[in-house]
Structure formats: C-alpha cells, structure tokens
Design an enzyme around this catalytic site. Structure first.
Site, short mmCIF file in Angstrom:
data_model
loop_
_atom_site.label_atom_id
_atom_site.label_comp_id
_atom_site.label_asym_id
_atom_site.label_seq_id
_atom_site.Cartn_x
_atom_site.Cartn_y
_atom_site.Cartn_z
N ASP A 277 -0.40 6.79 1.68
CA ASP A 277 0.51 5.75 2.16
C ASP A 277 -0.30 4.48 2.41
O ASP A 277 -1.21 4.46 3.24
CB ASP A 277 1.17 6.22 3.46
N ASP B 265 4.48 1.93 -2.47
CA ASP B 265 3.29 2.04 -1.64
C ASP B 265 2.98 3.44 -1.12
O ASP B 265 2.11 3.60 -0.27
CB ASP B 265 3.39 1.07 -0.46
N GLU B 266 3.67 4.45 -1.60
CA GLU B 266 3.33 5.81 -1.16
C GLU B 266 3.68 6.83 -2.23
O GLU B 266 4.58 6.62 -3.04
CB GLU B 266 4.00 6.17 0.16
#
EC number: 2.7.7.7
Length: 366
Positions: A14, A110-111
């Site tokens: 993350d 983003d993860e």
C-alpha cells in the site's frame, strides 16, 4: 488452519499517501508541507482524494469535504489531481512487482496483493521480497510504501496498515488468532462505520468479543456479512490472489460547481459524462446491457434509475440518449441537481480485461 493455508505467502503493498507523495516528489516547494489532493474548497467545494501526512496530523482524511479539510488545516495547499501522472507511476510500481511474481491483484492505483508462494527469483522469504520491493520503490521512484505479510489476503491487508508510513509488518500463522482477537472492530476491513457502531451498541468492541458469537448469531444480527465476520475474526480467508478480475461496472460522475435547474443544461452535462463512459468502455473493449443513471439533489438525497437492453451497448449515442430519457422520467424541472452519474454494467462474460480495478479510481472524478 489447514496446512495449505500455512504455506501461502501473501504480501499487501500500500503506497503511502500516494497522490500527495507524487505531488511532493514532483514539486520541491510542496516537500514537508500539508498537501491536499482533490476538489478545491472554493465555491461548493469538492472532496479530498488524499492528504499528505503533514495534513493528516490536523485530522484531514480521504473522502472528507474539502471545505472541512480547509477548516481543520487552513494553511494546507490544495492540488487538483493529475490522474495521468499517478497512473504512469502506478505502472512503474507494477513493473517492480512483476520482477517477483505474476500473481498480482491490483485493488487501485496505489495498492495490490501479491502471491509470492512461488516467487520468480526463488528467494523463498516473503518478508525479504517485501523489503526488496519497498527498497526498489524508494530507490527508483523516490516514494515510500508500506507492506503487510501473512498467509492470506485479509491479514496481509490489515498488517500493511499497522506501521504506516514506510512500514513492514509480518503476522505469522501462530499469531493470527491472537492478533485478530485484540483488534478493534472498526479496524476490520469490511466492517464499516455504521456496522461498527451497531456492534458497539451490542457490547462488541474487539475481535475477541465477536468471536464469542456463533455463525448463526452473526448471521441473525448482520445478515450475509455475518458469515464473513465469523471467518475473518478467526483469520480465515480462502480467497486467492486474482491477477485477472472481471469488471462489474464502468462509470463516471460529476459534481457541479452550482446546482443545475435547467433541463437543457443537465443534458449538456450528461453528454459530457456519457462521452467519458463510452471512451472507457471502448478502451477496454467492454459492452454492457444495463445503464444506470445516478442523481444527487442539493439536499443530498440520491436516486438511481436504470434501463436494460436485449443486446450489449457501448456507443456514445445510445448511452447519452438513454441517460437523458431516464432523467426525464424523474421530472427534473425545478429540481436542484448537485451530481449526475452514468454507469454501465451487466457485461457479457467474454468481455473481460486485466487489472480492471484501475477503473475504480475514475468513479470519483470530480
């Protein structure tokens, strides 16, 4: 837990305050300052997409109205999102992941989950792989990421959130149940604010409290999710990392700087939104049978209207015309409309694509 579950090695990566960190990296003037990426607070104001850690210290959070964020942190710098830049960085992060495994399930830009049970470089240690990935992201992209390592997706995701920013947390098989028992109910992914409040009214404050209830009792109080709660509080998660996810819907919406009261003006905005949706559908070679129109009024009341077709569609003309017809059926004259959105769903199974969760980002275009 079965032996099979113990053997699985899952990493959840993350990125730390991703959009804001990219802005601080690309603009030296932003370093060390409270940055808020999202809608501007002027006029009606938008919504916070993410905030730097300097802004979070003042209580600023994602999805918070920009006006409230400005009240909490008056000296914050508001920055409009640059989605193309974030997507480009996300692709470079994905390339780093692929050095170690092809079993990658992106949840957003983003993860992502990585299954490194059998890693490409035969490193063998999920902790070592997570450390190498974090180092590569820092050295090559000048950004930081937090990592959670465990034997399943659910525990790995919670672990990645424990020591942010720039953290790495491992929760091994022997520690999972005791860790879950100590966790506050609101920290469980999948238990939202409303459900957490309901649990607290029932004197259920931690995983240990939840664990006292049978599966039948959880189903009685919380419906279908009760089965999920019964498993996760015991650290049980059989879900595999899915590198190819099927898209369930593609859509776009817009919150307007002032309330729309004129039908012609509403139709102009629907044309713009329909164009965005049609472009995305054709980019990913998707066609759907159900179109949904979302309307939010000035009092924040929200309604949806939908229409299904006998055949799949993805052309601009049909999408725009159908949305306008659905709007007309709501008698929009003299109503104050704050937001309009169009979503297409019910895709034919042959229309699938990789890394579809990237589309989720665009559901919040403002």
């Amino acid at each position: 837990m079965s032996e099979n579950k113990l053997q699985r090695k899952i990493i959840h990566i993350d990125m730390d305050a991703f959009y804001a960190s990219v802005e601080q990296r690309d603009n030296p003037d932003y370093k060390g300052k409270p940055i808020i990426v999202g809608g501007l607070p002027q006029g009606r104001g938008g919504v916070v997409a993410t905030a730097s850690y300097e802004a979070r210290r003042f209580g600023v959070r994602s999805a918070m109205p920009s006006k409230k964020a400005q009240q909490l942190c008056p000296h914050a710098i508001f920055v409009r999102p640059r989605f193309a830049a974030y997507k480009e960085v996300s692709q470079k992060i994905r390339e780093i992941f692929h050095r170690y495994t092809d079993l990658i399930e992106p949840l957003s830009l983003d993860e992502a989950y990585l299954d490194v049970t059998h890693d490409k470089l035969e490193i063998g240690s999920a902790i070592e792989i997570a450390m190498q990935i974090k180092k590569a992201i820092k050295d090559e992209l000048n950004l930081t990421a937090s990592a959670g390592v465990s034997v399943n997706k659910f525990v790995a995701k919670i672990a990645s959130d424990i020591n942010k920013p720039d953290g790495l947390t491992f929760i091994g098989p022997s520690k999972i149940e005791s860790f879950m028992e100590s966790l506050a109910v609101e920290k469980f992914h999948g238990i939202g604010r409303v459900t957490a409040e309901k649990m607290k009214r029932m004197n259920l404050f931690t995983g240990a409290d939840l664990k006292k209830l049978t599966e039948e009792q959880l189903l009685l109080h919380f419906g279908k999710p009760g089965k999920f709660y019964y498993k996760i509080v015991r650290g049980i998660d059989d879900r595999e990392v899915q590198p190819n996810r099927v898209t369930k819907s593609v859509g776009a919406e817009d919150t307007f700087p002032y309330d729309l009261t004129d039908l012609e003006e509403m139709n102009v905005e629907l044309d713009k939104i329909a164009k965005t949706v049609a472009d995305r559908l054709q980019r990913y070679q998707l066609k759907g049978r159900t179109l949904t129109l979302k309307i939010k009024y000035s009092d924040f009341k929200q309604i949806t209207r939908n229409q299904s077709f006998l055949h799949e569609i993805n052309d601009l003309q049909t999408i725009a015309q159908t949305a306008k017809e659905l709007l007309l059926k709501t008698s929009p004259e003299d109503k104050k409309i704050r937001l309009l959105g169009i979503t297409l769903s019910n895709f034919n199974e042959i229309f699938t694509h990789k890394n579809t969760s990237q589309l989720e980002l665009f559901q919040y275009d403002d």
